[in-house]
Design an enzyme around this catalytic site. Structure first.
Site, PDB file in Angstrom:
ATOM      1  N   ASP A  47       0.858  -1.184   0.000  1.00  0.00           N
ATOM      2  CA  ASP A  47       0.000   0.000   0.000  1.00  0.00           C
ATOM      3  C   ASP A  47       0.895   1.234   0.000  1.00  0.00           C
ATOM      4  O   ASP A  47       1.600   1.502   0.976  1.00  0.00           O
ATOM      5  CB  ASP A  47      -0.887  -0.017   1.253  1.00  0.00           C
ATOM      6  CG  ASP A  47      -2.231   0.658   1.039  1.00  0.00           C
ATOM      7  OD1 ASP A  47      -2.272   1.663   0.309  1.00  0.00           O
ATOM      8  OD2 ASP A  47      -3.231   0.181   1.603  1.00  0.00           O
ATOM      9  N   ASP A  71      -2.789   4.803  -2.508  1.00  0.00           N
ATOM     10  CA  ASP A  71      -3.788   5.429  -1.652  1.00  0.00           C
ATOM     11  C   ASP A  71      -4.194   6.797  -2.190  1.00  0.00           C
ATOM     12  O   ASP A  71      -3.356   7.574  -2.654  1.00  0.00           O
ATOM     13  CB  ASP A  71      -3.193   5.570  -0.242  1.00  0.00           C
ATOM     14  CG  ASP A  71      -4.180   6.095   0.766  1.00  0.00           C
ATOM     15  OD1 ASP A  71      -5.228   5.452   0.957  1.00  0.00           O
ATOM     16  OD2 ASP A  71      -3.890   7.132   1.381  1.00  0.00           O
ATOM     17  N   GLU A 128      -6.580   3.914  -5.812  1.00  0.00           N
ATOM     18  CA  GLU A 128      -7.785   4.250  -5.056  1.00  0.00           C
ATOM     19  C   GLU A 128      -8.304   5.588  -5.571  1.00  0.00           C
ATOM     20  O   GLU A 128      -7.657   6.624  -5.406  1.00  0.00           O
ATOM     21  CB  GLU A 128      -7.501   4.342  -3.557  1.00  0.00           C
ATOM     22  CG  GLU A 128      -8.782   4.616  -2.769  1.00  0.00           C
ATOM     23  CD  GLU A 128      -8.561   5.031  -1.329  1.00  0.00           C
ATOM     24  OE1 GLU A 128      -9.528   4.991  -0.549  1.00  0.00           O
ATOM     25  OE2 GLU A 128      -7.423   5.420  -0.978  1.00  0.00           O
ATOM     26  N   HIS A 135     -11.186  -2.306   4.159  1.00  0.00           N
ATOM     27  CA  HIS A 135     -10.958  -1.841   5.525  1.00  0.00           C
ATOM     28  C   HIS A 135     -11.679  -0.530   5.814  1.00  0.00           C
ATOM     29  O   HIS A 135     -11.741  -0.101   6.976  1.00  0.00           O
ATOM     30  CB  HIS A 135      -9.455  -1.667   5.774  1.00  0.00           C
ATOM     31  CG  HIS A 135      -8.831  -0.608   4.920  1.00  0.00           C
ATOM     32  ND1 HIS A 135      -8.701  -0.725   3.556  1.00  0.00           N
ATOM     33  CD2 HIS A 135      -8.302   0.599   5.225  1.00  0.00           C
ATOM     34  CE1 HIS A 135      -8.122   0.351   3.067  1.00  0.00           C
ATOM     35  NE2 HIS A 135      -7.871   1.173   4.059  1.00  0.00           N
ATOM     36  N   ASP A 136     -12.201   0.127   4.805  1.00  0.00           N
ATOM     37  CA  ASP A 136     -12.907   1.392   4.981  1.00  0.00           C
ATOM     38  C   ASP A 136     -14.421   1.259   4.891  1.00  0.00           C
ATOM     39  O   ASP A 136     -15.149   2.182   5.273  1.00  0.00           O
ATOM     40  CB  ASP A 136     -12.460   2.403   3.917  1.00  0.00           C
ATOM     41  CG  ASP A 136     -11.066   2.950   4.164  1.00  0.00           C
ATOM     42  OD1 ASP A 136     -10.632   2.965   5.344  1.00  0.00           O
ATOM     43  OD2 ASP A 136     -10.403   3.363   3.203  1.00  0.00           O
TER      44      ASP A 136
END
Length: 531
Positions: free
Chosen positions: A103, A205, A268, A329-330
């Site tokens: 990430d 990200d 993302e 995870h969000d």
């Protein structure tokens, strides 16, 4: 008609599995997952039948946002282990025939990163322009009206130098200035550092946040704002994100990745569909897969899904490969949002649509709603805007491996509470149960791996029929029909006349007869030939 085989990059056939390292497996008894724990559980991941692992951030961090505030882009956070642990994990991943993605967090660093420490030391420090500093507004206060995604102003005043620095997220996460060539060069070296170690790619990200408009003008008010949306949506992020120059940066990442062969870049990007497609590349190739999050909040019915899938497929640029996500995870857990019965249908949808699926750890167990007591909340987004349902802890709770103390995750109290039914909803309990969610995932992934039609084949939607979503996948002579009952009533689906049909898998332990669907049932049917 397609040939029986065609050369495609590994990710077009592949499935990605996201690991949230803090919550996967603890190896040293501190209640927090780590790299050695992930290594110890690699056989579970390999046994699922996925192709790649994406690790959420593992770099040194003060953990203000649990790793998304990076203090050293070339190291490993001690709570997770060491570089030697990472190298061993990478070797074990590759030994099992899997890929490993990291990430990459390029929009901002921790304010404890040496770059920012230098930058804030004085106005004339050589790294001052590595971050975004501005004088107060003429009447005092922040330079503009931008709002942090975490709520509150996106600016933090630094009394020592008399200027504000920009932070799109927490004040502990200072935005880097990507208009500075030195920042670009330093970050390119970061990517090379990890590619040289053998990493197979990156998830990037908040890629769309990386460049801000020249002059930093105020963002306009959002005419559709409602308080329950959260403070960040008071404004439209017209000037603080998604600037044209970001595509040049994405193209530079792609060019660098391509120097290393088949390396994957996933971006993302949380933007409308037409804008999302630009991230495949404009003048030059961009990221391979701009994340497609639409399934996370679509109205869950056949008509809405048909419209979404049709629009997405139509919008793809030439050569653009699709991708799909139902958890992260969000985002809230898919089983919490839809219930377990429809979560099984969602799994079949995810693993049979055209494109690369990304699975999130724990969804293969059907983990649903997790209640986080107020004194256990760790997510800064929830702590800053309490009671609004914006917390992400509910999706970050530890994996449950068995019914021993702390579900086999740790020998100590985990950093977040386990889901309430962990004693029966765990890997060991589901592994040998043919009707379990875990067995369904394994079956679907094995079928996808064995089928050219499901992995890389063409896609065609069938007519939407009263809560039933159906489509075909085809490759050469192989044709497969998928029919999903999104409702609670028994339904029928159409089979081509004059063709043989063979049921390959149902989401239910007791499948319905061909042409019929029980409530909340999905099926995969082979067409045209039978065994």
């Amino acid at each position: 008609m397609q040939n029986a085989k065609r050369a495609v990059p590994w990710w077009e056939r592949g499935v990605v599995y996201q690991v949230y390292p803090r919550s996967f497996q603890d190896s040293d008894g501190d209640g927090v997952g780590d790299l050695n724990g992930i290594e110890a559980r690699l056989d579970h991941i390999a046994g699922l039948g996925v192709d790649a692992i994406w690790l959420s951030p593992i770099f040194p961090s003060p953990m203000a946002d649990f790793g998304y505030d990076v203090a050293d882009y070339r190291g490993i956070e001690p709570v997770f282990g060491t570089l030697a642990d990472f190298d061993r994990l990478l070797a074990e991943v590759h030994r099992r025939g899997l890929k490993l993605l990291l990430d990459f967090v390029p929009n901002h660093s921790s304010i404890e990163h040496p770059w920012f420490v230098e930058s804030r030391s004085s106005r004339d420090n050589p790294k001052r322009d590595w971050y975004i500093w501005r004088d107060p507004a003429p009447g005092g206060g922040p330079p503009n009206n931008w709002i942090s995604d975490m709520g509150g102003s996106a600016w933090e005043y630094d009394p020592a130098t008399g200027q504000y620095y920009l932070h799109a997220f927490l004040r502990e996460q200072a935005d880097l200035n990507w208009r500075n060539p030195q920042v670009r060069a330093a970050m390119a070296d970061v990517l090379r550092f990890w590619f040289d170690r053998g990493v197979d790619g990156f998830r990037i990200d908040v890629l769309w946040h990386m460049v801000k408009a020249e002059g930093l003008p105020d963002n306009p008010l959002n005419p559709d704002y409602r308080p329950e949306l959260g403070e960040k949506l008071k404004l439209l992020q017209l000037h603080s994100a998604n600037q044209p120059e970001v595509h040049e940066i994405a193209a530079s990442f792609r060019k660098l990745a391509d120097e290393y062969g088949e390396r994957l870049l996933v971006g993302e990007i949380c933007l409308p569909l037409d804008t999302l497609m630009h991230y495949y590349g404009r003048e030059a190739p961009g990221v391979h897969l701009p994340f497609n999050f639409q399934l996370l909040d679509v109205i869950w019915d056949a008509e809405a899904l048909t419209a979404l899938i049709t629009a997405y497929e139509a919008a793809l640029p030439p050569g653009g490969w699709p991708n799909w996500v139902i958890g992260s995870h969000d985002a809230p857990r898919i089983a919490a949002r839809l219930g377990e019965a429809q979560a099984r249908v969602a799994a079949m949808l995810l693993l049979t649509l055209r494109g690369t699926p990304t699975l999130y750890q724990g969804d293969e167990l059907g983990i649903g709603k997790v209640d986080i007591p107020p004194d256990r909340i760790r997510d800064p987004q929830d702590l800053r805007q309490p009671g609004m349902g914006l917390g992400r802890d509910r999706s970050r709770t530890p994996m449950a491996w068995d019914d021993s103390a702390y579900a086999g995750f740790s020998t100590a109290e985990p950093w977040l509470p386990l889901h309430g039914d962990w004693r029966t909803r765990n890997v060991a309990a589901q592994a040998d149960d043919p009707g379990s969610m875990l067995s369904l995932y394994r079956t679907l992934l094995a079928l996808r791996r064995s089928s050219e039609a499901l992995s890389i084949g063409d896609f065609a939607l069938a007519r939407c029929e009263r809560e039933v979503l159906s489509y075909t996948r085809s490759f050469g002579d192989e044709r497969v029909l998928v029919a999903l009952n999104l409702g609670g009533a028994r339904r029928r689906y159409s089979l081509p006349e004059g063709e043989a049909a063979e049921l390959l898998v149902s989401t239910l332990a007791a499948p319905s007869p061909l042409g019929e669907l029980a409530p909340n049932e999905g099926v995969v049917v082979r067409l045209g030939r039978s065994t």
